[in-house]
Design an enzyme around this catalytic site. Structure first.
Site, short mmCIF file in Angstrom:
data_model
loop_
_atom_site.label_atom_id
_atom_site.label_comp_id
_atom_site.label_asym_id
_atom_site.label_seq_id
_atom_site.Cartn_x
_atom_site.Cartn_y
_atom_site.Cartn_z
N PRO A 89 0.80 -1.23 0.00
CA PRO A 89 0.00 0.00 0.00
C PRO A 89 0.83 1.27 0.00
CG PRO A 89 -0.81 -1.56 1.65
CD PRO A 89 0.50 -2.08 1.17
N GLU A 116 1.14 -8.33 8.47
CA GLU A 116 1.12 -6.89 8.73
C GLU A 116 2.02 -6.10 7.79
OE1 GLU A 116 -0.14 -3.40 10.46
OE2 GLU A 116 -0.92 -5.44 10.68
N ARG A 154 0.17 -7.78 -21.77
CA ARG A 154 -0.63 -7.46 -22.96
C ARG A 154 0.07 -6.43 -23.86
NH1 ARG A 154 -3.72 -3.04 -22.95
NH2 ARG A 154 -5.39 -4.04 -24.11
N ASP A 169 -5.55 2.39 -26.15
CA ASP A 169 -6.11 2.13 -24.83
C ASP A 169 -6.32 3.41 -24.05
OD1 ASP A 169 -6.16 -0.60 -25.11
OD2 ASP A 169 -4.21 -0.93 -24.16
#
Length: 239
Positions: A89, A116, A154, A169
């Site tokens: 994160p 954690e 991709r 895209d």
């Protein structure tokens, strides 16, 4: 491209790597996948990979030894200097620009954590990139790794059927993609824009660019602002 994944749950990747574009990439020899359970590299007799944090606190922390040894093992057989990517994160928010950057590499190693967090020495002395796929917390790094790998693979040459597909895209140009239509031209009274049926490719391209700008202004004005700043353009006809 060689892709290694370090995880405590290798079974999570079997369906993803064996389906759709990721499977086709292997068949076309554009990518190869190797999923490793880094618990196998623990030198503890109980094969533990985590421990209590120094200083106290909630949760368990992944130990450095199994992960360092697993990466050392993977690097021994590498012909290129791999990018070592930590899913967490606290990492930089993932973007299409980052996907395009990683797609130029020959070897990627992904580290998927649980518990954690990681021992800080992993961040400071082992990895080259820390990536977050969004401002939320998942149970582990596996789903984040799948997202990043899919978006990178991709882009590899020969993987998609149409080589122009990645160029148009959303985000690749800095804008959201224009609307798409297919047959029938009239469905329940809802008609395809006439310009797309005209055969005039110049007008079609102009329409697509304008629609892309309008959609980005409506849905992601932050992207449009950045796009215009980079292009040094002014657009006053999008309302």
């Amino acid at each position: 491209m060689k892709i290694d994944v370090l995880t405590l749950f290798p079974e999570m990747f079997s369906g993803v790597f064996g389906s759709s574009i990721l499977k086709k990439a292997v068949e076309k020899e554009a990518a190869s996948y190797n999923v490793v359970n880094f618990r196998e590299f623990s030198n503890d007799k109980h094969k533990t990979v985590d421990d209590y944090p120094y200083g106290g606190g909630a949760g368990m922390v992944l130990k450095p030894q199994p992960i360092f040894d697993a990466v050392d093992h993977l690097k021994k057989d590498s012909k290129a200097n791999p990018r070592i990517i930590l899913l967490c994160p606290q990492g930089e928010t993932y973007t299409q620009k980052k996907a395009e950057e990683l797609a130029k590499e020959d070897h990627l190693i992904f580290i998927c954590g649980h518990y954690e967090g990681y021992d800080e020495r992993i961040r400071e002395n082992l990895v080259s990139d820390e990536i977050s796929i969004g401002d939320y917390v998942l149970t582990g790094g596996e789903l984040g790794a799948m997202v990043v790998i899919d978006s990178v693979v991709r882009l590899l040459p020969g993987v998609l059927g149409n080589e122009d597909s990645p160029i148009y895209d959303s985000f690749s140009s800095g804008l959201l993609e224009h609307p798409h239509y297919t047959r029938p031209a009239d469905f329940r009274g809802m008609k395809v824009p006439e310009v797309l049926l005209s055969g005039n490719h110049q007008k079609i391209n102009e329409w697509r660019e304008n629609e892309s700008l309008k959609r980005t202004k409506s849905r992601r004005p932050d992207l449009l602002e950045e796009y215009l700043r980079e292009k040094n353009k002014k657009v006053d006809h999008l309302d």
